[in-house]
Scaffold this motif. Structure first.
Motif, PDB file in Angstrom:
ATOM      1  N   SER A 285     -10.351  48.405 -82.491  1.00  0.00           N
ATOM      2  CA  SER A 285     -11.468  47.827 -83.245  1.00  0.00           C
ATOM      3  C   SER A 285     -11.364  46.308 -83.230  1.00  0.00           C
TER       4      SER A 285
ATOM      5  N   GLY B  72     -14.927  39.471 -79.139  1.00  0.00           N
ATOM      6  CA  GLY B  72     -14.487  38.295 -79.896  1.00  0.00           C
ATOM      7  C   GLY B  72     -13.200  37.715 -79.323  1.00  0.00           C
ATOM      8  N   ASN B  73     -12.281  38.566 -78.900  1.00  0.00           N
ATOM      9  CA  ASN B  73     -11.015  38.062 -78.349  1.00  0.00           C
ATOM     10  C   ASN B  73     -11.210  37.497 -76.961  1.00  0.00           C
TER      11      ASN B  73
ATOM     12  N   SER C 141     -14.340  48.872 -80.057  1.00  0.00           N
ATOM     13  CA  SER C 141     -14.823  48.192 -81.273  1.00  0.00           C
ATOM     14  C   SER C 141     -16.081  48.875 -81.803  1.00  0.00           C
TER      15      SER C 141
ATOM     16  N   ALA D  80     -16.347  44.275 -93.363  1.00  0.00           N
ATOM     17  CA  ALA D  80     -17.487  45.155 -93.092  1.00  0.00           C
ATOM     18  C   ALA D  80     -17.137  46.615 -93.365  1.00  0.00           C
TER      19      ALA D  80
ATOM     20  N   PHE E 195     -13.833  37.790 -87.707  1.00  0.00           N
ATOM     21  CA  PHE E 195     -14.572  38.612 -86.753  1.00  0.00           C
ATOM     22  C   PHE E 195     -13.580  39.408 -85.919  1.00  0.00           C
ATOM     23  N   SER E 196     -12.542  38.712 -85.477  1.00  0.00           N
ATOM     24  CA  SER E 196     -11.604  39.341 -84.567  1.00  0.00           C
ATOM     25  C   SER E 196     -10.845  40.489 -85.223  1.00  0.00           C
TER      26      SER E 196
ATOM     27  N   SER F 224     -15.603  51.930 -83.929  1.00  0.00           N
ATOM     28  CA  SER F 224     -15.116  51.681 -85.301  1.00  0.00           C
ATOM     29  C   SER F 224     -16.274  51.271 -86.205  1.00  0.00           C
ATOM     30  N   MET F 225     -17.271  50.609 -85.615  1.00  0.00           N
ATOM     31  CA  MET F 225     -18.421  50.190 -86.429  1.00  0.00           C
ATOM     32  C   MET F 225     -19.283  51.391 -86.800  1.00  0.00           C
TER      33      MET F 225
ATOM     34  N   TYR G  25     -23.894  43.751 -81.034  1.00  0.00           N
ATOM     35  CA  TYR G  25     -22.727  44.047 -80.192  1.00  0.00           C
ATOM     36  C   TYR G  25     -23.104  45.023 -79.069  1.00  0.00           C
TER      37      TYR G  25
ATOM     38  N   VAL H 231     -22.215  46.106 -91.058  1.00  0.00           N
ATOM     39  CA  VAL H 231     -21.576  46.647 -89.855  1.00  0.00           C
ATOM     40  C   VAL H 231     -22.633  47.245 -88.913  1.00  0.00           C
TER      41      VAL H 231
ATOM     42  N   SER I 260     -12.017  42.367 -87.448  1.00  0.00           N
ATOM     43  CA  SER I 260     -13.037  43.325 -87.913  1.00  0.00           C
ATOM     44  C   SER I 260     -13.067  43.409 -89.439  1.00  0.00           C
TER      45      SER I 260
ATOM     46  N   GLN J 260     -19.851  38.792 -93.362  1.00  0.00           N
ATOM     47  CA  GLN J 260     -18.458  39.241 -93.188  1.00  0.00           C
ATOM     48  C   GLN J 260     -17.477  38.525 -94.113  1.00  0.00           C
TER      49      GLN J 260
ATOM     50  N   GLY K 219     -11.817  42.893 -79.039  1.00  0.00           N
ATOM     51  CA  GLY K 219     -13.157  43.147 -78.515  1.00  0.00           C
ATOM     52  C   GLY K 219     -13.702  41.901 -77.849  1.00  0.00           C
TER      53      GLY K 219
ATOM     54  N   THR L 134     -14.806  48.396 -91.825  1.00  0.00           N
ATOM     55  CA  THR L 134     -14.224  49.108 -90.677  1.00  0.00           C
ATOM     56  C   THR L 134     -12.753  49.410 -90.916  1.00  0.00           C
TER      57      THR L 134
HETATM   58  N1  PFF Z   1     -13.253  42.699 -83.810  1.00  0.00           N
HETATM   59  C1  PFF Z   1     -14.310  42.840 -82.845  1.00  0.00           C
HETATM   60  C2  PFF Z   1     -14.163  41.769 -81.787  1.00  0.00           C
HETATM   61  O1  PFF Z   1     -13.289  40.901 -81.877  1.00  0.00           O
HETATM   62  O2  PFF Z   1     -14.946  41.785 -80.850  1.00  0.00           O
HETATM   63  C3  PFF Z   1     -15.668  42.753 -83.493  1.00  0.00           C
HETATM   64  C4  PFF Z   1     -15.885  43.555 -84.742  1.00  0.00           C
HETATM   65  C5  PFF Z   1     -15.580  44.921 -84.800  1.00  0.00           C
HETATM   66  C6  PFF Z   1     -16.417  42.936 -85.853  1.00  0.00           C
HETATM   67  C7  PFF Z   1     -15.808  45.638 -85.973  1.00  0.00           C
HETATM   68  C8  PFF Z   1     -16.654  43.653 -87.031  1.00  0.00           C
HETATM   69  C9  PFF Z   1     -16.355  44.989 -87.082  1.00  0.00           C
HETATM   70  F1  PFF Z   1     -16.545  45.653 -88.173  1.00  0.00           F
END
Ligand code: PFF
Length: 449
Positions: A21, A26-27, A330, A231, A225-226, A333-334, A108, A101, A228, A388, A24, A233
């Motif tokens: 999760s 984001g990384n 990811s 939200a 964000f990274s 998980s959402m 996403y 989410v 998660s 978030q 994603g 999750t």
């Molecule tokens: N963590 C994921 C990313 O870095 O791409 C994005 C993400 C997943 C944000 C789940 C929020 C969430 F609830």
């Protein structure tokens, strides 16, 4: 209410699902360019501190609340409350998390759909289907809509199969593959001319930039964000963890895995950008900043792959497979957040819930696709910059202020009986009660002013 709840069958399964999760888009495309544009290793350094000082405590708040309640966010927060006001607040925060989410999932899914289209592109080129390949890489409403539906279909497929047979099974297969592909790509790209300049841009610190308040806001947003957070999750994944597990240790491993993959992604993306520059591809925009976001993934890197001849097809295939895997672990998980709520509180079957909720989110995606210029950035900003962090703030308030401290301690003791003597228990309760809410609120106020 009678459906038995799912549970991760092993520590490894949870670690793969939760780090899946966290790791994603984001990384892989957010973190490296953010780092390169904000002082290289100085950003990395700030980011690491923020992850462990602010994001990890917030992550723990979600995991512990989830495991205690063994329920979805709405029920979990309601259960912690001690009066009508906090119960109302629990209901509100739980639903706000579900809406946030779902909206994050909607943008996403659009971006993930692009990744799948770009994954099929090299296959089409290998099969000499050049006009199909051109269509796949051209930004049209039809392409975007079709790939939204395809990617949402995959997400629904995994979530419908349940926690153990869907989420855990697929995350345990996909995450190790992701790490292997990432390592192979790094090993290949760093041998190419220009790569060392990229490594330097990523790793040489420019500490002057640390005084910029924008950098801290950026790094905190990136960390939330990274991981998660905010939200629901991590709350729902926490609710599937066995009472035998040591949660603070598991949360620490998730944070380390997330940071580890972000750093590895930096060692791929920045060298790749400078290799592209050495091959004549522009990597800076008009304002002199490194090209980031969609421009980076959908034009700079494909231009690099094109300039590599037939090896480029393989590299493109590996790269977009990496992106697709990162996105899927990811997105599941959402979708799990609203699905768990519908299954537990409205007695809907899992398959039906995944299909209906996934369908509704797909309709939101299609609305954004059709009104891209007006809606896309708006949805990204509102959810990731405003909702978030606010969600994270409330989870910390529930863990630090509303939840009875003894009950909280008893929860962590399960799987970690010696917690009272640990450094975690000396620091974390104070952090989650005071430091996290104040820091998040300060960043929030900065953002609004
Ligand atoms: N963590 C994921 C990313 O870095 O791409 C994005 C993400 C997943 C944000 C789940 C929020 C969430 F609830």
């Amino acid at each position: 209410m009678s459906t038995p709840r799912g549970e991760f069958t092993s520590r490894f399964g949870f670690l793969m699902a939760a780090s899946g999760s966290a790791v994603g888009l984001g990384n892989i495309w957010g973190f490296p360019t953010n780092a390169a544009s904000n002082g290289g290793a100085a950003f990395l350094f700030t980011y690491l501190i923020l992850v462990f000082v602010l994001a990890y405590p917030a992550l723990m708040a979600e995991l512990i609340i989830g495991r205690h309640a063994k329920a979805n966010a709405v029920t979990a927060l309601q259960g912690l409350s001690r009066g009508t006001i906090s119960r109302g607040m629990g209901t509100f925060v739980g639903f706000a998390g579900i809406i946030t989410v779902s909206l994050i999932l909607s943008f996403y899914t659009i971006v993930s759909g692009w990744m799948v289209a770009f994954l099929i592109d090299p296959l089409a080129r290998i099969a000499n289907l050049d006009s199909l390949a051109d269509w796949l890489t051209t930004d049209t409403i039809l392409r975007n809509a079709l790939f939204v539906m395809l990617f949402m279909g995959l997400t629904i497929y995994v979530v419908s199969a349940g926690v153990k047979d869907g989420i855990e099974k697929w995350a345990s297969r996909l995450m190790p593959s992701l790490v292997v592909i990432l390592l192979l790509l790094i090993l290949y790209v760093i041998t190419l001319p220009g790569a060392s300049d990229g490594m330097r841009a990523f790793l040489i610190p420019d500490f002057k930039q640390l005084i910029d308040p924008g950098l801290i806001i950026n790094a905190l947003g990136q960390a939330f964000f990274s991981l998660s957070l905010g939200a629901g999750t991590m709350l729902i994944y926490g609710s599937y963890v066995s009472k035998k597990e040591n949660l603070p240790a598991l949360g620490g491993m998730v944070a380390l895995l997330d940071v580890g993959v972000a750093v590895m992604a930096g060692m791929l993306i920045l060298p790749a950008m400078y290799v592209a520059q050495a091959n004549g591809v522009a990597i800076y925009d008009e304002s002199g900043g490194l090209i980031a976001g969609p421009g980076l993934i959908l034009s700079v890197l494909p231009a690099l792959f094109n300039s590599m001849g037939s090896a480029g097809l393989l590299v493109a295939l590996a790269f977009f497979l990496l992106m697709t895997i990162a996105s899927l672990t990811s997105s599941i998980s959402m979708l799990e957040v609203p699905v768990a709520y519908a299954v537990e509180n409205h007695s809907v079957g899992r398959r039906k819930a995944a299909l209906i909720i996934g369908g509704i989110v797909a309709i939101i995606c299609l609305t954004i696709v059709a009104n891209f210029d007006d809606l896309f950035d708006l949805v990204v900003t509102v959810t990731t910059e405003y909702s978030q962090p606010l969600g994270g703030l409330f989870f910390c308030i529930f863990a630090g202020w509303i939840w009875n401290r003894n009950s909280l301690l008893q929860e962590i003791k399960q799987g970690f009986p010696e917690v009272e003597q640990s450094l975690f228990w000396k620091i974390w309760p104070f952090y989650v009660k005071f430091i996290c809410p104040v820091a998040i609120a300060a960043v929030y106020i900065q953002l609004l002013s």
